[in-house]
Design a protein around this motif. Structure first.
Motif, mmCIF file in Angstrom:
data_model
loop_
_atom_site.group_PDB
_atom_site.id
_atom_site.type_symbol
_atom_site.label_atom_id
_atom_site.label_comp_id
_atom_site.label_asym_id
_atom_site.label_seq_id
_atom_site.Cartn_x
_atom_site.Cartn_y
_atom_site.Cartn_z
ATOM 1 N N ILE A 69 39.463 43.047 40.541
ATOM 2 C CA ILE A 69 39.367 41.762 39.844
ATOM 3 C C ILE A 69 40.237 41.790 38.598
ATOM 4 O O ILE A 69 40.357 40.815 37.876
ATOM 5 N N GLN A 70 40.842 42.940 38.353
ATOM 6 C CA GLN A 70 41.506 43.162 37.082
ATOM 7 C C GLN A 70 42.973 42.797 37.038
ATOM 8 O O GLN A 70 43.618 43.031 36.028
ATOM 9 N N SER A 75 42.307 37.565 40.237
ATOM 10 C CA SER A 75 41.452 36.845 39.289
ATOM 11 C C SER A 75 41.763 35.351 39.278
ATOM 12 O O SER A 75 40.863 34.515 39.152
ATOM 13 N N ARG A 76 43.031 35.007 39.448
ATOM 14 C CA ARG A 76 43.370 33.569 39.515
ATOM 15 C C ARG A 76 42.844 32.954 40.813
ATOM 16 O O ARG A 76 42.354 31.822 40.815
ATOM 17 N N VAL A 78 40.260 33.888 42.522
ATOM 18 C CA VAL A 78 38.808 33.756 42.407
ATOM 19 C C VAL A 78 38.436 32.570 41.523
ATOM 20 O O VAL A 78 37.460 31.860 41.798
ATOM 21 N N THR A 79 39.218 32.350 40.466
ATOM 22 C CA THR A 79 38.960 31.191 39.609
ATOM 23 C C THR A 79 39.100 29.894 40.408
ATOM 24 O O THR A 79 38.254 28.999 40.329
ATOM 25 N N ILE A 92 29.688 32.303 44.865
ATOM 26 C CA ILE A 92 30.488 33.450 45.318
ATOM 27 C C ILE A 92 29.696 34.743 45.201
ATOM 28 O O ILE A 92 29.155 35.059 44.139
ATOM 29 N N LEU A 93 29.630 35.509 46.294
ATOM 30 C CA LEU A 93 29.096 36.867 46.256
ATOM 31 C C LEU A 93 30.306 37.790 46.225
ATOM 32 O O LEU A 93 31.144 37.751 47.117
ATOM 33 N N LEU A 94 30.394 38.568 45.158
ATOM 34 C CA LEU A 94 31.593 39.358 44.913
ATOM 35 C C LEU A 94 31.531 40.719 45.581
ATOM 36 O O LEU A 94 30.514 41.404 45.489
ATOM 37 N N ASN A 96 33.948 43.922 45.543
ATOM 38 C CA ASN A 96 35.129 44.558 44.977
ATOM 39 C C ASN A 96 35.352 45.919 45.623
ATOM 40 O O ASN A 96 34.524 46.813 45.489
ATOM 41 N N ASP A 98 37.800 48.081 45.019
ATOM 42 C CA ASP A 98 38.515 49.082 44.205
ATOM 43 C C ASP A 98 39.650 49.725 44.987
ATOM 44 O O ASP A 98 39.845 50.941 44.967
ATOM 45 N N TYR A 107 32.256 46.071 53.612
ATOM 46 C CA TYR A 107 31.836 44.820 52.998
ATOM 47 C C TYR A 107 31.750 43.688 54.011
ATOM 48 O O TYR A 107 30.917 42.785 53.872
ATOM 49 N N LEU A 110 28.409 44.172 55.382
ATOM 50 C CA LEU A 110 27.379 43.827 54.409
ATOM 51 C C LEU A 110 27.243 42.320 54.247
ATOM 52 O O LEU A 110 26.144 41.783 54.150
ATOM 53 N N SER B 75 36.918 40.941 33.147
ATOM 54 C CA SER B 75 37.243 41.540 34.454
ATOM 55 C C SER B 75 36.904 43.030 34.483
ATOM 56 O O SER B 75 36.441 43.557 35.495
ATOM 57 N N ILE B 92 26.769 41.138 43.430
ATOM 58 C CA ILE B 92 26.993 40.212 42.303
ATOM 59 C C ILE B 92 27.209 38.792 42.796
ATOM 60 O O ILE B 92 28.053 38.539 43.658
#
Lengths: 328, 328
Positions: A69-70, A75-76, A78-79, A92-94, A96, A98, A107, A110, B75, B92
């Motif tokens: 998300i970094q 990040s844009r 997701v926005t 939204i269920l996040l 990540n 990594d 995921y 899940l 973030s 999340i």
DNA sequence: TAAATTTGTGGAATCGATTCCACATTGGTT
DNA sequence: AACCAATGTGGAATCGATTCCACAAATTTA
């Protein structure tokens, strides 16, 4: 906590009647409707999402799988996703990963278990195992950032963006152009951007020496390292460098500054991705803007249309624009 | 889709027995246990979260309210949160306010309705209305980034971080120091950082002229504008500038470069927040690193401890470290 | 040996909504 | 006037899990 049973008692109707009012389904007399609405308002009653979704098998949740998300692109996106989804009462269920590819598949499982109504996968690759799992899932799913057959996707025109940028360098007189890419398992950023670069060079009768091509990963340090490698080993020095991301370009700039190599006089440079910071580099970095927030919104519209079985465009290719700054 | 009923039939036990095996609760013979486990493994059966949470009133979901996902602090915090939460099987649910304070309150209500097990609020303010709503909610909640009475929180030592940074400037010989802050309704970034600056100046017998103090918002452009305003109107020019965020500092640097004002010779400058890009500025920006990912992890531990009624520290103050670079 | 406790199990109730069926009333059509 | 359709409503079944109660058998204790 107030339930539909309490509302029914207070309004002097049955639970079915309350449900009919709440869902605007089936016949309800005006009298009964008014009583129910009054009681709901007075009590602030809100139905349990768990109970509803147990029965209707809908959760009003969209799972979003992303590598990190970094950085700006995810990040844009997701926005933009969040903006559009919340208009329709979705959350939204996040998830990540990594940058761990195995976690993409974990995921997916899940999110299936969590019974999300749809999945957005901000993808870094489209390998066979992942594609197979997506097909097996049987959940509406949109891939953002990678082209995938038989799957809804929102992509960027990586090939032409890179070709156009490369052409711009050539029009500025550059013939010896270095390339900093990423692993080609990332078909969008790694493969198609490289192909765009190579095709444009070939179309202009310009060769690309092996020593001018280097790979990084999605961070600034590897851009610096890549630039160092290229300049350390190339006998014929390039006069320009295209990087497939702004971060790689910024890393390369960092190395150039350290070596006292002037931008753009001694080395012109550009990236792709319109990082916010690129305009504040010295000199400001030439780049390609991809409208990531809009891609998120389009992806959201796509998944919502799929959930509601509305007609929609299964493949959306986002436009781009060159942002010419002083680094070329 | 396979349910507990199917598993019970296949394993020749009742649904209660299957539930006892899955939850490791109550007596189950070894024989029955083995049969159930075998069937669960063979079928890949996973219980429905909706059905479970209807009965247990637990969702294994944490709601996260944040002003934006597009800047480093949120973030990184979300990355740390996600890392810790997923270790315990939690997900999340993202609630992005887009810097709209009213949405913070709307989202608190929405997350209550969604029956999240806990809420993390990455807060930009602690106004009375918000604090009142938090108290009414009766859901475990951690505030990250702002001090709040009677509420669990993870904060940064904004006051001392800014004091130490200011002291560093003074030790380097600066006496005329400008300040670029944000609105003081943000008590952490706006109020306490400013107070740290002013207190350190006063402790060293140094005055701060009104013309040297300006406000921005959380973006780079407003940092540039603030620097412009300060230098345009100050008769006595400052020789250093502290900004309360790296972005403001980077914006200020941009203005300084445009004016041909050399950093740090003519103007020393620093920010707070350790933006990734700060090390790549020219010169690299002095800053304070807050360990945002770790703050996220601590916040996650806190909320999980609260959910499980385990003892935990209600107020966590994160440490910081100065990163001295060439801009001072 | 009898009583008490432990072990093991199945089935009903429960969580809180939606949905469908059955029934009654009212209105329209033949 | 009889039949059909529309309107309105309540209650049971259902979704899929957990939990508690009741019962039976086995084991332990007095």
């Amino acid at each position: 906590m107030i339930t539909i049973k309490d509302i029914a008692e207070l309004a002097n109707v049955s639970r079915s009647t309350v449900s009919r009012v709440l869902n605007d389904s089936g016949y309800v007399s005006e009298d009964a409707r008014k009583r129910v609405e009054k009681v709901v308002k007075e009590t602030g009653y809100v139905p349990s999402e768990q109970a509803k979704s147990l029965r209707t098998k809908k959760t009003k949740v969209i799972g979003v799988i992303l590598p990190t998300i970094q950085t700006e692109t995810p990040s844009r996106i997701v926005t933009g996703l969040g903006r559009e989804l919340s208009k329709h009462g979705y959350q939204i269920l996040l998830a990540n990963t990594d940058h761990d590819k195995e976690k993409e598949i974990e995921y997916l499982d899940l999110l299936k278990v969590r019974q999300v109504d749809g999945i957005i996968l901000i993808a870094t690759n489209t390998d066979a195992k992942l594609m197979k799992k997506i097909k097996e899932l049987n959940i509406p799913l949109t891939v953002i950032g990678q082209e995938a057959e038989e799957v809804m996707c929102v992509t960027y025109d990586d090939y032409h963006a890179q070709r156009d940028l490369t052409r711009f360098f050539i029009q500025k007189g550059h013939e010896k152009i270095a390339f900093i890419g990423v692993d080609e398992s990332d078909r969008a950023v790694g493969h198609f951007r490289k192909k765009g670069f190579l095709d444009e060079m070939a179309a202009n009768g310009l060769s690309v020496e092996k020593a001018w091509v280097e790979k990084g990963i999605f961070d600034i340090d590897s851009g610096r390292e890549a630039m160092e490698k290229i300049l350390s080993r190339a006998v014929k020095k390039p006069t320009a460098t295209v990087a497939v991301t702004d971060r790689l370009a910024i890393g390369a700039m960092s190395y150039l500054k350290k070596q006292g190599i002037k931008i753009p006089q001694d080395m012109a440079i550009a990236g792709i991705g319109a990082s916010e910071i690129s305009q504040y580099m010295n000199p400001p970095l030439t780049t390609v803007d991809y409208q990531n927030e809009k891609a998120g919104e389009e992806g959201a519209k796509q998944i919502l249309a799929s959930i509601e079985s509305s007609p929609f465009q299964k493949k959306i290719i986002m436009g781009y624009r060159l942002i010419i700054r002083e680094s070329i």
